[in-house]
Structure formats: structure tokens, C-alpha cells
Design an enzyme around this catalytic site. Structure first.
Site, short mmCIF file in Angstrom:
data_model
loop_
_atom_site.label_atom_id
_atom_site.label_comp_id
_atom_site.label_asym_id
_atom_site.label_seq_id
_atom_site.Cartn_x
_atom_site.Cartn_y
_atom_site.Cartn_z
N ARG A 126 0.13 7.76 -7.66
CA ARG A 126 -1.21 6.74 -7.16
C ARG A 126 -2.45 6.90 -7.81
O ARG A 126 -3.52 6.32 -7.47
CB ARG A 126 -1.40 6.76 -5.78
CG ARG A 126 0.13 6.26 -5.06
CD ARG A 126 0.24 6.62 -3.49
NE ARG A 126 -1.12 5.84 -2.75
CZ ARG A 126 -1.00 4.59 -2.25
NH1 ARG A 126 0.31 3.89 -2.57
NH2 ARG A 126 -1.91 4.09 -1.54
N TYR B 114 -10.26 15.88 2.15
CA TYR B 114 -10.97 15.80 0.64
C TYR B 114 -12.16 16.26 0.69
O TYR B 114 -13.11 16.46 2.00
CB TYR B 114 -10.95 14.35 0.20
CG TYR B 114 -9.87 13.46 0.36
CD1 TYR B 114 -8.89 13.35 -0.82
CD2 TYR B 114 -9.40 12.79 1.23
CE1 TYR B 114 -7.72 12.49 -0.80
CE2 TYR B 114 -8.07 11.95 1.42
CZ TYR B 114 -7.39 11.91 0.37
OH TYR B 114 -6.36 11.32 0.27
N SER C 218 -3.35 13.37 7.62
CA SER C 218 -4.02 12.93 6.53
C SER C 218 -5.38 12.56 7.29
O SER C 218 -5.56 11.92 8.24
CB SER C 218 -3.46 11.37 5.79
OG SER C 218 -4.66 11.03 5.23
N LYS D 9 -3.75 20.65 -2.66
CA LYS D 9 -2.82 19.69 -3.20
C LYS D 9 -3.29 18.72 -4.38
O LYS D 9 -4.57 18.35 -4.50
CB LYS D 9 -2.45 18.68 -1.97
CG LYS D 9 -1.59 17.89 -2.22
CD LYS D 9 -1.58 16.78 -0.89
CE LYS D 9 -0.14 15.60 -1.15
NZ LYS D 9 -0.74 14.75 -2.03
N HIS E 30 0.03 12.99 -6.84
CA HIS E 30 -0.34 11.90 -5.55
C HIS E 30 0.53 10.89 -5.61
O HIS E 30 0.17 9.82 -5.34
CB HIS E 30 -1.79 11.47 -6.02
CG HIS E 30 -2.55 11.29 -4.52
ND1 HIS E 30 -3.48 11.97 -4.28
CD2 HIS E 30 -2.57 10.08 -3.80
CE1 HIS E 30 -4.12 11.64 -3.12
NE2 HIS E 30 -3.45 10.39 -2.85
N THR F 290 -6.94 18.26 -0.68
CA THR F 290 -6.50 17.39 -1.90
C THR F 290 -7.65 17.50 -2.98
O THR F 290 -8.91 17.15 -2.74
CB THR F 290 -6.07 16.20 -1.34
OG1 THR F 290 -4.95 16.30 -0.39
CG2 THR F 290 -5.75 15.01 -2.53
N TYR G 160 0.93 -1.43 0.06
CA TYR G 160 0.02 0.01 -0.15
C TYR G 160 0.91 1.21 0.00
O TYR G 160 0.68 2.21 -0.63
CB TYR G 160 -0.89 -0.17 1.01
CG TYR G 160 -1.72 1.29 1.36
CD1 TYR G 160 -3.06 1.34 0.49
CD2 TYR G 160 -1.41 2.19 2.34
CE1 TYR G 160 -3.61 2.45 0.60
CE2 TYR G 160 -2.18 3.47 2.45
CZ TYR G 160 -3.55 3.40 1.60
OH TYR G 160 -4.18 4.61 1.42
N GLN H 173 -4.96 17.61 6.32
CA GLN H 173 -5.39 17.38 5.07
C GLN H 173 -6.64 16.72 4.79
O GLN H 173 -7.11 15.91 5.47
CB GLN H 173 -4.44 16.30 4.29
CG GLN H 173 -4.70 16.04 2.98
CD GLN H 173 -5.46 14.63 2.84
OE1 GLN H 173 -5.41 13.85 3.68
NE2 GLN H 173 -6.28 14.67 1.90
N ARG I 67 -5.08 0.58 -8.48
CA ARG I 67 -3.83 0.29 -7.75
C ARG I 67 -3.67 -1.22 -8.01
O ARG I 67 -4.33 -2.17 -6.85
CB ARG I 67 -3.78 0.77 -6.62
CG ARG I 67 -3.83 2.63 -6.51
CD ARG I 67 -4.06 3.17 -4.95
NE ARG I 67 -4.21 4.68 -5.39
CZ ARG I 67 -4.57 5.27 -4.45
NH1 ARG I 67 -4.68 4.68 -3.08
NH2 ARG I 67 -4.79 6.41 -4.49
#
Length: 383
Positions: free
Chosen positions: A282, A129, A106, A255, A279, A155, A24, A127, A164
Site C-alpha cells: 500500500r 506513527y 491501529s 514495522k 505495508h 510504523t 480500502y 501501533q 492508492r
């Protein structure tokens, strides 16, 4: 093994962590072309060696958003750090505080802002979203503000999670039922040091920022990530920054910007800074590396807001290269995640010390006395 570089911390983390969590940290999206490009493009930049200069006094500090950093480095937001070491976000934040650099927590962290601020003795940058549930976002921002977090890092390059492949192969995503549980259990049992440190003594294994919003019984941290993934908002536009600004009255850093036009839109949105970032390779594979996107963005908007960079930074030399191309500071993600996974706070502190030493040597050998004056004259354009 005594780690001398970020790549050494990566190897130590690979040995110590269950495969599901190492992959990860380590992986990117699709074929991971952008992940590799981030590192390769930085390596390809040649510095200009200068000699016979008085380098007895170096100024490695930078001032940004009202804060003075001991060096132009910050710890980027990395999800689930509390699964790499016991209450990992707190350990990393303590190491950052000691080094005199910011730690950005995060929203996907195991520890919430309250725990990190109390454990480190300093509120982190935070951070977030854009989530569909604006009511919960408002509550979360109120919590973060009450803690005293000085900067909101918003972000914008994750309206949907990237594909991924490593996470599928490891069982991190798409693994359910008895087979998934057995895979996870075996992965943990074959890494006893991690099992004792994190699994036995690092609970609760939730996401501190979003746990109050998650309904029902959830046994694994990946269950919380699934909830978050379902709540990413694809409808977000620059107009939504008006709502964020109404809710948050401190500095905002965007970001996930790679395009000059998006950078100009960030200026119009009235934010105080942006992080040139893909990112960490990612999200959308095949896009430009962060370092290749940096110069045009810095030239276009660097006088209007603070421009930082994230992606591929593995040494103090890389930091100097980014500064020469217009970054005010660099945020490192995998570098500190590897170190945390290798051995917690002590290893993160040592890694930051290595970056500082490498940056110092690079400054001396390029004749850069002060990072505030770093420019393209530090680069060998013919190299």
C-alpha cells in the site's frame, strides 16, 4: 456461502461492505504490483514433504517478547476496522484473545485502546506513527501505557501516504461536496446489513486515538484520516527513536523494514523487534515482497531482536514458509479484515481456526514437530 479459505472471506466481505470500504481494505498503491508479488512469491515457495514420522504431538506455540502465543500468528494493525463491523476492533480483539494470539490496534482504529482493552478483556499491542505533534503523541502514549498495552509497534514506512488509485476511484479520497456525500450515501444504502450494523449501531464514527486532537466539526471518519495524513512527519530519522524510548519503557517493534541496512539500524536503535513489511503493498509499489526480503534480514539481525513478517499471508502454509525462512511469527492484515467485514467476531475466530488447522496439516506433512525448530530444511529448494 460457507467460507473455507481467506479468499472466501474476501468474497463475503466484498458482498457485505460498501464498495468504498471494501476497496480500502483490498487495494494497494499504484498498479498494485507489490500487492500481487506478496502473495505470488509465497505461493511459489515449495515445501518439502516428508513421510513415516511420528507426528502425534505438535508444538505450535512460540514465545516472544515475554508472551506465549498459541500459534505464530498475530492480527496486524488495520485502520478503520470499526467501519467493517460494529466496533470492529473490539470484536477482532476478542477473537484474537480466544485464539491465544496478539491483536495489534491501529492508531487509525475507530475504537481507542481503552475501549478495546475493556471490551476484549486484554490490552492490545498498539501501533503508532510519528506525528508532527509530539505533545499529543506523548499524551497518547501515556494513555496507552495506562491501559497496559504490552508492546508498541512503531510504523516507519509511511512518512507520506502511498498513491492508492482504488481509493480515488471509489470516492474514498478526493470525493467532496454534494457528489461525494451522495456517493457515500448510496453506497451505504445498497448494503442494508452493513448499514444497520455499522452505520446505525456502530457509532461514533471517529478515530478513537486521535479524536481529542482533531479540532472542529467532522462528519465522516475520512475527515479524521485527512487530519492524520496532514500530520505525518517526513523529518523522522532513527534519532527520533531516542525520544520514543524516553516516552515508552516497554518493548518496541519497528514495522515497515525491507532493507538489511535498515534492519541493522533498528538493532542500533535498541528496539526489541521488527516486522519485515511493505505495508501490504500500500506504499511504494514495485518493491520486493516481504517474504523475499525476510531471509537476509533474519540472517543479519535475527540473533539481536525478534523478526516478524507481514504481507501476503493467506494460509497456514504461508505461515510455515515464513517460519522456515526466519520469521518468529507472522502478522496477518487483510485476512482478518476480510473476515471481520464478512461477519464480525465469529468470522474472525473461524478464520483464525482455519489458519491453525492449515498450519497443523502443513507441519504434519513436512515432518515439523515443533515450530521452534522450523528451518530451511522444510523447504524444497528444487521445487
Amino acid at each position: 456461502m460457507r467460507a473455507a479459505s481467506v479468499s472466501d472471506y474476501r468474497e463475503l466481505a466484498r458482498r457485505r461492505l460498501p464498495n468504498i470500504f471494501f476497496e480500502y481494505i483490498d487495494g494497494g498503491s499504484y498498479a498494485e504490483a507489490t500487492l500481487r508479488r506478496n502473495v505470488a512469491d509465497l505461493e511459489a515457495i515449495a515445501l518439502r514433504q516428508r513421510v513415516m514420522r511420528d507426528m502425534s504431538k505438535l508444538d505450535m506455540s512460540v514465545t516472544t517478547l515475554g508472551q506465549t502465543l498459541a500459534m505464530p500468528v498475530g492480527l496486524a494493525p488495520v485502520g478503520m476496522s470499526g467501519m467493517y463491523a460494529r466496533r470492529g476492533e473490539v470484536q477482532a480483539a476478542r477473537a484474537a484473545k480466544t485464539a491465544g494470539v496478539p491483536f495489534c490496534l491501529s492508531a487509525m482504529g475507530v475504537c481507542g485502546a481503552e475501549e478495546v482493552a475493556a471490551g476484549a478483556g486484554l490490552p492490545p499491542w498498539y501501533q503508532l506513527y510519528m506525528l508532527k505533534d509530539r505533545g499529543y503523541m506523548r499524551e497518547l502514549l501515556a494513555r496507552v501505557k495506562a491501559v497496559g498495552c504490552p508492546v508498541l509497534v512503531f510504523t516507519v514506512d509511511l512518512p507520506v501516504p502511498g498513491a492508492r488509485y482504488r481509493d480515488v476511484r471509489s470516492g474514498f479520497t478526493g470525493s467532496s461536496g454534494i457528489s461525494g456525500a451522495l456517493n457515500t450515501a448510496w453506497d451505504g444504502m445498497t448494503h442494508p446489513a452493513w448499514l444497520w450494523d455499522v452505520w446505525a449501531n456502530g457509532r461514533p464514527h471517529t478515530l478513537g486515538s486521535v479524536a481529542p486532537a482533531v479540532q472542529g466539526r467532522h462528519g465522516r471518519v475520512t475527515d479524521f484520516l485527512s487530519w492524520v495524513a496532514r500530520n505525518f512527519d517526513r523529518t523522522v530519522t532513527w534519532k527520533d527513536m531516542d525520544w520514543v524510548r524516553e516516552t515508552w519503557d516497554g518493548p518496541i517493534v519497528i514495522k515497515g523494514v525491507l532493507d538489511v541496512e535498515d534492519a541493522k539500524a533498528a538493532v542500533r536503535a535498541g528496539v526489541e523487534g521488527l516486522i519485515v513489511s511493505n505495508h501490504g503493498g500500500r506504499q511504494l509499489d514495485g518493491v520486493a515482497s516481504s517474504i523475499s526480503a525476510l531471509p537476509k534480514i533474519a540472517q543479519a539481525v535475527g540473533s539481536d531482536l525478534e523478526v516478524y513478517m507481514d504481507g501476503g499471508v493467506r494460509s497456514g502454509l504461508d505461515v510455515l514458509k515464513a517460519m522456515a525462512l526466519g520469521a518468529k511469527a507472522c502478522f496477518v492484515g487483510r485476512a482478518w479484515a476480510y473476515a471481520l467485514g464478512a461477519g464480525g467476531e465469529a468470522k474472525v475466530a473461524r478464520m483464525l481456526g482455519t489458519l491453525r488447522s492449515e498450519l497443523s496439516v502443513a507441519m504434519v506433512l513436512t515432518g515439523c514437530v515443533s515450530l521452534g525448530a522450523a528451518g530451511t530444511d522444510l523447504l524444497d529448494r528444487d521445487g
